[in-house]
Design an enzyme around this catalytic site. Structure first.
Site, PDB file in Angstrom:
ATOM      1  N   TYR A 198      44.814  35.433  41.117  1.00 25.23           N
ATOM      2  CA  TYR A 198      45.473  36.731  40.950  1.00 25.23           C
ATOM      3  C   TYR A 198      45.056  37.341  39.616  1.00 25.23           C
ATOM      4  O   TYR A 198      44.611  36.659  38.697  1.00 25.23           O
ATOM      5  CB  TYR A 198      46.995  36.579  41.012  1.00 25.23           C
ATOM      6  CG  TYR A 198      47.613  35.856  39.836  1.00 25.23           C
ATOM      7  CD1 TYR A 198      48.029  36.549  38.697  1.00 25.23           C
ATOM      8  CD2 TYR A 198      47.799  34.471  39.858  1.00 25.23           C
ATOM      9  CE1 TYR A 198      48.598  35.892  37.624  1.00 25.23           C
ATOM     10  CE2 TYR A 198      48.383  33.813  38.785  1.00 25.23           C
ATOM     11  CZ  TYR A 198      48.775  34.520  37.667  1.00 25.23           C
ATOM     12  OH  TYR A 198      49.331  33.868  36.599  1.00 25.23           O
ATOM     13  N   CYS A 199      45.201  38.666  39.527  1.00 25.86           N
ATOM     14  CA  CYS A 199      44.960  39.391  38.283  1.00 25.86           C
ATOM     15  C   CYS A 199      45.851  40.638  38.290  1.00 25.86           C
ATOM     16  O   CYS A 199      46.796  40.716  39.078  1.00 25.86           O
ATOM     17  CB  CYS A 199      43.486  39.742  38.114  1.00 25.86           C
ATOM     18  SG  CYS A 199      42.759  40.692  39.466  1.00 25.86           S
ATOM     19  N   THR A 200      45.577  41.605  37.460  1.00 28.67           N
ATOM     20  CA  THR A 200      46.463  42.756  37.316  1.00 28.67           C
ATOM     21  C   THR A 200      46.522  43.609  38.574  1.00 28.67           C
ATOM     22  O   THR A 200      47.584  43.857  39.134  1.00 28.67           O
ATOM     23  CB  THR A 200      46.031  43.626  36.121  1.00 28.67           C
ATOM     24  OG1 THR A 200      45.884  42.810  34.963  1.00 28.67           O
ATOM     25  CG2 THR A 200      47.052  44.723  35.865  1.00 28.67           C
TER      26      THR A 200
END
Length: 343
Positions: A198-200
C-alpha cells in the site's frame, strides 16, 4: 499564450482568500505511453490554467502523476476534460478526506523522465503488468491471513505518523531505496506468501507490484486507491479500520487524520506529536515533527543555529544564502543530527 505560472504563492494566496470559493483537493495517476510529453504538458497547462486549477503535475513518457486543487464549481468541467483524453477516461480520482483552500498555491506542470523515480534501468520491465488491485474489504481479509506479508511502500517520514497495523515499514528516504531492500528481505517468500502493498494513493504500489512480479513474486496485491480510498471505503461501508494515525500527503496540509491515535513523537522534546513542519529558516527548510511548545520555544526552527539565522533581518538572511546551494536537509526529510528524538 500562457504556458507557465506567473503569480507568486503569496499573490495566489491573497486571490484565493478574496474569492472565498470552495475547492476540492484530489489526486490521480495513469501509466500510459505518451509520445510527446512536452506537447501533452502544454495542453494540460493551457486548459487547467483557464479552469483555475492549481497543483503539482508530472508528465513523462510512462504517464502522468497529478495532485491538484480544483474549484468545486468547475469540477464537472474538469472531469469532462479528463474523459476526453483516452487514457484518462474514468480514471480514479482520489478526493481528499479534508479540503483546504490553500492546499496548492501554484499550477506546476513538469516533464520528467519518470512519473515515479525508481532508479531502474530495465527495458524488460513492463510497468503495465501489475499486481492484483484489491478494495478495502479484500485488503482487510488479506492482511488478516497469516500467509500475507504487508509492506508499506512509502518513506520513513510518512509511515512514522501513520501506517497499517502489522506492516513492514522500511526506513528509507525514497521509493527507489525501498525496491531492492524489500526484495532482498522477502526473497525467500516469492512463491509461498501473499505480498500485499500500500501507499498514499496507489501510484508507487502500481509500479512496485509490476516490478516484484518481474522479479519472480507470484502472489502480488496492491491496495487500490491507496490509503486515501481505503479511508473513504471504511467509512462508507462501516468496515474495520486497520490504519492508525495520519496519512501523510504532499501538499500544504501535509497530512490527513485517519484516526485519533498519535503514534509518533516531537523530534525535539519527545512528546507525543504527529505534526510535520518545515524549519522556518529558508536556508534549511528541514521537514520534521514539532509540537506547539517546541514551535514557540524554537521560533518554528529545527535548531538553535537556524533560530539565530531566522531572527536576523530578512535581507541579512538573503545575504547568507547568496551563492549557496540548497541545504541537504531539504532533501533528507526528518533526518538531522539536531533532532534528538528522531527514532
Amino acid at each position: 499564450m500562457q504556458l507557465y505560472n506567473k503569480l507568486s504563492a503569496k499573490e495566489r494566496e491573497a486571490l484565493l482568500e478574496e474569492a472565498g470559493e470552495d475547492r476540492l483537493t484530489l489526486s490521480f495517476y495513469a501509466y500510459a505511453n505518451i509520445g510527446n510529453p512536452h506537447l501533452f504538458r502544454n495542453h494540460l497547462f493551457i486548459a487547467w490554467d483557464k479552469m483555475e486549477v492549481l497543483g503539482r503535475i508530472y508528465v513523462a513518457h510512462e504517464g502522468i502523476n497529478a495532485q491538484l486543487s480544483v474549484p468545486a464549481k468547475r469540477f464537472l468541467e474538469f472531469k469532462e476534460f479528463l474523459d476526453e483524453i483516452y487514457f484518462l477516461k474514468d480514471v480514479r480520482l482520489n478526493i481528499a478526506i479534508e479540503h483546504d483552500l490553500k492546499s496548492f498555491l501554484k499550477l506546476k506542470v513538469k516533464v520528467r523522465d519518470k512519473i515515479v523515480a525508481d532508479g531502474l534501468n530495465d527495458e524488460t520491465f513492463d510497468v503495465t503488468n501489475k499486481g492484483v488491485h484489491v478494495d478495502a474489504l479484500k485488503f482487510n481479509e488479506l492482511i488478516n491471513d497469516p500467509n500475507t506479508i504487508l509492506v508499506d511502500m512509502r518513506n520513513h517520514y510518512e509511515s512514522e505518523i501513520g501506517h497499517f497495523e502489522g506492516a513492514i515499514t522500511p526506513d528509507v528516504d525514497t521509493f527507489r531505496d525501498s525496491l531492492p531492500i524489500i526484495e532482498e528481505d522477502l526473497k525467500e517468500h516469492k512463491e509461498d506468501k501473499n505480498l500485499v502493498m500500500y501507499c498514499t494513493g496507489g501510484i508507487r504500489c502500481e509500479k512496485a507490484s509490476a516490478y516484484y512480479k518481474h522479479r519472480g513474486f507470484k502472489n502480488v496485491y496492491q491496495l487500490e486507491g491507496g490509503i486515501i480510498e481505503y479511508a473513504r471505503q471504511v467509512e462508507k461501508l462501516n468496515l474495520e479500520n486497520k490504519f492508525i494515525g495520519k496519512n501523510f500527503v504532499f501538499d500544504h496540509r501535509r497530512a490527513e487524520r485517519i484516526t485519533e491515535d498519535v503514534i509518533s513523537h516531537c523530534h525535539q522534546c519527545g512528546k507525543p506529536c504527529d505534526t510535520h513542519v518545515n524549519c522556518a529558516n529558508e536556508a534549511c527548510h528541514l521537514l520534521f515533527i514539532q509540537c506547539e511548545e517546541c514551535a514557540e520555544k524554537m521560533d518554528n526552527c529545527c535548531s538553535e543555529k537556524c533560530k539565530e539565522i531566522h531572527a536576523l533581518p530578512y535581507e541579512e538572511q538573503k545575504k547568507l544564502r547568496k551563492g549557496k546551494g540548497n541545504s541537504n536537509k531539504i532533501f533528507k526529510k526528518g533526518r538531522s543530527e539536531v533532532l534528538k528524538f528522531k527514532q
